[in-house]
Structure formats: C-alpha cells, structure tokens
Design a protein around this motif. Structure first.
Motif, PDB file in Angstrom:
ATOM      1  N   VAL A 188      25.950 -56.988  16.845  1.00  0.00           N
ATOM      2  CA  VAL A 188      24.567 -57.408  16.587  1.00  0.00           C
ATOM      3  C   VAL A 188      23.611 -56.234  16.790  1.00  0.00           C
ATOM      4  O   VAL A 188      22.695 -56.005  15.983  1.00  0.00           O
ATOM      5  N   GLY A 189      23.820 -55.478  17.852  1.00  0.00           N
ATOM      6  CA  GLY A 189      22.969 -54.323  18.118  1.00  0.00           C
ATOM      7  C   GLY A 189      23.090 -53.269  17.039  1.00  0.00           C
ATOM      8  O   GLY A 189      22.080 -52.689  16.602  1.00  0.00           O
ATOM      9  N   CYS A 190      24.315 -53.012  16.585  1.00  0.00           N
ATOM     10  CA  CYS A 190      24.540 -52.021  15.526  1.00  0.00           C
ATOM     11  C   CYS A 190      23.892 -52.470  14.212  1.00  0.00           C
ATOM     12  O   CYS A 190      23.278 -51.665  13.510  1.00  0.00           O
ATOM     13  N   LEU A 191      24.034 -53.739  13.870  1.00  0.00           N
ATOM     14  CA  LEU A 191      23.421 -54.264  12.648  1.00  0.00           C
ATOM     15  C   LEU A 191      21.901 -54.109  12.695  1.00  0.00           C
ATOM     16  O   LEU A 191      21.272 -53.735  11.700  1.00  0.00           O
ATOM     17  N   ALA A 192      21.313 -54.397  13.845  1.00  0.00           N
ATOM     18  CA  ALA A 192      19.860 -54.279  13.997  1.00  0.00           C
ATOM     19  C   ALA A 192      19.417 -52.829  13.819  1.00  0.00           C
ATOM     20  O   ALA A 192      18.403 -52.553  13.155  1.00  0.00           O
ATOM     21  N   THR A 193      20.168 -51.905  14.389  1.00  0.00           N
ATOM     22  CA  THR A 193      19.820 -50.486  14.273  1.00  0.00           C
ATOM     23  C   THR A 193      19.959 -50.006  12.829  1.00  0.00           C
ATOM     24  O   THR A 193      19.080 -49.293  12.313  1.00  0.00           O
ATOM     25  N   ILE A 194      21.036 -50.395  12.168  1.00  0.00           N
ATOM     26  CA  ILE A 194      21.238 -50.001  10.766  1.00  0.00           C
ATOM     27  C   ILE A 194      20.096 -50.523   9.912  1.00  0.00           C
ATOM     28  O   ILE A 194      19.538 -49.810   9.069  1.00  0.00           O
ATOM     29  N   GLU A 195      19.722 -51.772  10.136  1.00  0.00           N
ATOM     30  CA  GLU A 195      18.626 -52.382   9.376  1.00  0.00           C
ATOM     31  C   GLU A 195      17.320 -51.620   9.582  1.00  0.00           C
ATOM     32  O   GLU A 195      16.603 -51.318   8.617  1.00  0.00           O
ATOM     33  N   GLU A 196      17.012 -51.288  10.823  1.00  0.00           N
ATOM     34  CA  GLU A 196      15.787 -50.550  11.132  1.00  0.00           C
ATOM     35  C   GLU A 196      15.795 -49.164  10.510  1.00  0.00           C
ATOM     36  O   GLU A 196      14.772 -48.698   9.986  1.00  0.00           O
ATOM     37  N   GLU A 197      16.941 -48.506  10.559  1.00  0.00           N
ATOM     38  CA  GLU A 197      17.021 -47.121  10.092  1.00  0.00           C
ATOM     39  C   GLU A 197      16.945 -47.002   8.571  1.00  0.00           C
ATOM     40  O   GLU A 197      16.326 -46.075   8.047  1.00  0.00           O
ATOM     41  N   VAL A 198      17.576 -47.930   7.843  1.00  0.00           N
ATOM     42  CA  VAL A 198      17.587 -47.786   6.384  1.00  0.00           C
ATOM     43  C   VAL A 198      16.212 -48.051   5.770  1.00  0.00           C
ATOM     44  O   VAL A 198      15.932 -47.607   4.656  1.00  0.00           O
ATOM     45  N   ILE A 199      15.345 -48.778   6.483  1.00  0.00           N
ATOM     46  CA  ILE A 199      14.000 -49.005   5.950  1.00  0.00           C
ATOM     47  C   ILE A 199      12.970 -48.088   6.590  1.00  0.00           C
ATOM     48  O   ILE A 199      11.791 -48.153   6.257  1.00  0.00           O
ATOM     49  N   THR A 233      18.138 -52.259  -9.028  1.00  0.00           N
ATOM     50  CA  THR A 233      16.865 -52.586  -8.425  1.00  0.00           C
ATOM     51  C   THR A 233      16.082 -51.323  -8.176  1.00  0.00           C
ATOM     52  O   THR A 233      16.612 -50.218  -8.194  1.00  0.00           O
ATOM     53  N   ALA A 234      14.795 -51.461  -7.934  1.00  0.00           N
ATOM     54  CA  ALA A 234      13.936 -50.305  -7.711  1.00  0.00           C
ATOM     55  C   ALA A 234      14.343 -49.569  -6.444  1.00  0.00           C
ATOM     56  O   ALA A 234      14.661 -50.179  -5.436  1.00  0.00           O
ATOM     57  N   GLN A 235      14.314 -48.250  -6.510  1.00  0.00           N
ATOM     58  CA  GLN A 235      14.614 -47.476  -5.304  1.00  0.00           C
ATOM     59  C   GLN A 235      13.496 -47.700  -4.311  1.00  0.00           C
ATOM     60  O   GLN A 235      12.325 -47.593  -4.625  1.00  0.00           O
ATOM     61  N   ILE A 236      13.856 -48.009  -3.076  1.00  0.00           N
ATOM     62  CA  ILE A 236      12.869 -48.366  -2.070  1.00  0.00           C
ATOM     63  C   ILE A 236      12.573 -47.207  -1.147  1.00  0.00           C
ATOM     64  O   ILE A 236      11.417 -46.898  -0.876  1.00  0.00           O
ATOM     65  N   ASN A 237      13.606 -46.568  -0.645  1.00  0.00           N
ATOM     66  CA  ASN A 237      13.393 -45.536   0.361  1.00  0.00           C
ATOM     67  C   ASN A 237      13.558 -44.168  -0.267  1.00  0.00           C
ATOM     68  O   ASN A 237      14.656 -43.666  -0.409  1.00  0.00           O
ATOM     69  N   GLN A 238      12.450 -43.541  -0.662  1.00  0.00           N
ATOM     70  CA  GLN A 238      12.504 -42.265  -1.352  1.00  0.00           C
ATOM     71  C   GLN A 238      13.022 -41.151  -0.454  1.00  0.00           C
ATOM     72  O   GLN A 238      13.583 -40.181  -0.925  1.00  0.00           O
ATOM     73  N   ASN A 239      12.818 -41.272   0.858  1.00  0.00           N
ATOM     74  CA  ASN A 239      13.177 -40.197   1.760  1.00  0.00           C
ATOM     75  C   ASN A 239      14.681 -39.980   1.863  1.00  0.00           C
ATOM     76  O   ASN A 239      15.144 -38.857   2.040  1.00  0.00           O
ATOM     77  N   GLY A 245      16.683 -41.233  -0.554  1.00  0.00           N
ATOM     78  CA  GLY A 245      17.123 -41.166  -1.932  1.00  0.00           C
ATOM     79  C   GLY A 245      18.118 -42.221  -2.350  1.00  0.00           C
ATOM     80  O   GLY A 245      18.924 -41.986  -3.242  1.00  0.00           O
ATOM     81  N   ILE A 246      18.114 -43.367  -1.732  1.00  0.00           N
ATOM     82  CA  ILE A 246      19.044 -44.423  -2.115  1.00  0.00           C
ATOM     83  C   ILE A 246      18.297 -45.743  -2.243  1.00  0.00           C
ATOM     84  O   ILE A 246      17.169 -45.894  -1.774  1.00  0.00           O
ATOM     85  N   ASP A 247      18.943 -46.679  -2.882  1.00  0.00           N
ATOM     86  CA  ASP A 247      18.407 -48.027  -2.991  1.00  0.00           C
ATOM     87  C   ASP A 247      18.958 -48.841  -1.829  1.00  0.00           C
ATOM     88  O   ASP A 247      20.169 -49.001  -1.704  1.00  0.00           O
ATOM     89  N   VAL A 248      18.084 -49.335  -0.963  1.00  0.00           N
ATOM     90  CA  VAL A 248      18.564 -50.042   0.225  1.00  0.00           C
ATOM     91  C   VAL A 248      18.544 -51.559   0.073  1.00  0.00           C
ATOM     92  O   VAL A 248      18.915 -52.278   0.989  1.00  0.00           O
ATOM     93  N   THR A 249      18.112 -52.037  -1.089  1.00  0.00           N
ATOM     94  CA  THR A 249      17.987 -53.484  -1.265  1.00  0.00           C
ATOM     95  C   THR A 249      19.286 -54.219  -1.001  1.00  0.00           C
ATOM     96  O   THR A 249      19.332 -55.201  -0.264  1.00  0.00           O
ATOM     97  N   ASP A 250      20.378 -53.732  -1.609  1.00  0.00           N
ATOM     98  CA  ASP A 250      21.644 -54.447  -1.426  1.00  0.00           C
ATOM     99  C   ASP A 250      22.235 -54.210  -0.044  1.00  0.00           C
ATOM    100  O   ASP A 250      22.970 -55.045   0.470  1.00  0.00           O
ATOM    101  N   ILE A 251      21.897 -53.073   0.588  1.00  0.00           N
ATOM    102  CA  ILE A 251      22.348 -52.837   1.961  1.00  0.00           C
ATOM    103  C   ILE A 251      21.750 -53.901   2.880  1.00  0.00           C
ATOM    104  O   ILE A 251      22.430 -54.462   3.740  1.00  0.00           O
ATOM    105  N   LEU A 252      20.472 -54.174   2.698  1.00  0.00           N
ATOM    106  CA  LEU A 252      19.806 -55.192   3.515  1.00  0.00           C
ATOM    107  C   LEU A 252      20.426 -56.570   3.299  1.00  0.00           C
ATOM    108  O   LEU A 252      20.544 -57.359   4.237  1.00  0.00           O
ATOM    109  N   GLN A 253      20.835 -56.851   2.063  1.00  0.00           N
ATOM    110  CA  GLN A 253      21.460 -58.140   1.789  1.00  0.00           C
ATOM    111  C   GLN A 253      22.826 -58.241   2.457  1.00  0.00           C
ATOM    112  O   GLN A 253      23.197 -59.278   2.997  1.00  0.00           O
ATOM    113  N   ILE A 254      23.585 -57.138   2.425  1.00  0.00           N
ATOM    114  CA  ILE A 254      24.895 -57.124   3.092  1.00  0.00           C
ATOM    115  C   ILE A 254      24.713 -57.366   4.591  1.00  0.00           C
ATOM    116  O   ILE A 254      25.445 -58.141   5.207  1.00  0.00           O
ATOM    117  N   ILE A 255      23.732 -56.678   5.186  1.00  0.00           N
ATOM    118  CA  ILE A 255      23.456 -56.857   6.615  1.00  0.00           C
ATOM    119  C   ILE A 255      23.104 -58.307   6.916  1.00  0.00           C
ATOM    120  O   ILE A 255      23.583 -58.893   7.900  1.00  0.00           O
TER     121      ILE A 255
END
Length: 203
Positions: free
Chosen positions: A148-159, A111-117, A119-129
């Motif tokens: 739940v709190g950790c998942l929310a933080t990871i989601e916010e940080e990767v995007i 999939t297209a790289q989303i977060n250039q900063n 340098g990784i593709d976060v699309t599948d990370i978001l799906q795992i979350i």
C-alpha cells in the motif's frame, strides 16, 4: 457544465467519505437529475468512483471517492476534457490469474500526454495502480502495508512535476513483495515498462 462538474468534484473530495446524489443536491442547490447526469459524466471520464443502482424504492447514486485522475483535475494538472471513456482507446488493465508472470494484458492506448517532465503518458499507470489497490488483500498480510505504501508513493511520483528517486525505489519495493503473485507481477511489470525501468531479475 464543466463548472458544475468541478464543484461536484471538489465537494466529493472535501467530504472525505461517501456522499449521495441527494446530499450533493442539498449542498449545491441543483436539480437531482442534473446532479446524476454530472455524476455519470465524471464517472465515465474516470474522475470519480461511483456506485449507482436501481432498487424497488428508486434509483440511487453514491459517489465513493475521487480517483487519481480526479485529483489531477483538482490540482490543475489536467482538465475535465481529458476523459477516459468507452469511446476512447484508453484501456483498463485487466488483472487475471491465467497469464504467466511478466505477460502484459492490455490493449492499445492513445491518451494525451500528461506529465511532460518525464515524457510519458501516466493515465494508464494511474488506472493500473487504482486496480491494484482493489486487490491488496491478495497479498500476504505481512506485506500488505508495504504494498500500500509503495503504491501510494508511485502514484504521487508519476503525477509530480519532477519525479524523484523515490519512484524507482517504490517500484522495486512493490516488486519485491508481489513478484510471486501473478496478478500483481503482470501489473507491476506493465508499470515498469511504461516508466522504462528494469525490474530486478527480469534483465
């Protein structure tokens, strides 16, 4: 077409609760079949969580929520062209009890790289979350709030445009309360691998 889908996406987001196809028709003044088509497109693209079925009284569509990818569209971080669908090689992480802790159960992704900063593709990370959120009840009650709190933080940080140290801390926190649960351990390991982060105890 995308403008209508964007309107529907924003409407689902602003509703803050489940909204039916007929409610969307009423608010946007669109044809019912047109709205259902766009809901299917948004769902197949990975932008909304949609419940649809056929009953003796007819078909019904219920938009339950906007997914992390949908939020990224709303924030202008990706476009509606960046879809997840059956024709792409993007994958959905399969949570299973049969594999040993630490094994990775996912296919190829392209999939297209989303977060250039970062340098990784976060699309599948978001799906795992997203998948893990649905399995929080598998965690002992005392640790569910932490997870739940950790998942929310990871989601916010990767995007985020520039992830902070909170990302690693949240991942370590999630690992500490789920590492003995095979379904979660596999998924958290996969996220850590995507982010090039070494989890405690795994070398």
């Amino acid at each position: 077409m995308q403008e209508t889908q964007r309107q529907i996406l924003h409407l689902i987001f602003s509703a803050k609760k489940e909204i039916s196809d007929r409610q969307i028709v009423e608010k946007l003044g669109k044809d019912l079949q047109e709205v259902r088509f766009h809901l299917d497109e948004l769902s197949e693209g990975g932008f909304i969580n949609l419940l649809s079925d056929s009953t003796s009284t007819g078909d019904f569509y219920l938009a339950k929520s906007v997914t992390p990818r949908g939020h990224m569209v709303i924030k202008g971080q990706i476009s509606l062209d960046e879809r997840i669908n059956s024709k792409s090689s993007s994958q959905t992480f399969q949570i299973t009890n049969k594999a040993p802790i630490g094994s990775q159960q996912f296919g190829n992704y392209n999939t297209a790289q989303i977060n250039q900063n970062i340098g990784i593709d976060v699309t599948d990370i978001l799906q795992i979350i997203e998948d893990l959120k649905k399995s929080v009840n598998d965690i002992p009650l005392d640790n569910q709030e932490i997870a739940v709190g950790c998942l929310a933080t990871i989601e916010e940080e990767v995007i985020a445009p520039k992830p902070s140290s909170k990302l690693k801390a949240a991942l370590f926190g999630l690992w500490s309360v789920t590492k003995d649960i095979v379904t979660f351990a596999n998924a958290v390991t996969a996220i850590a691998d995507r982010l090039n982060i070494n989890l405690p105890g795994l070398g």
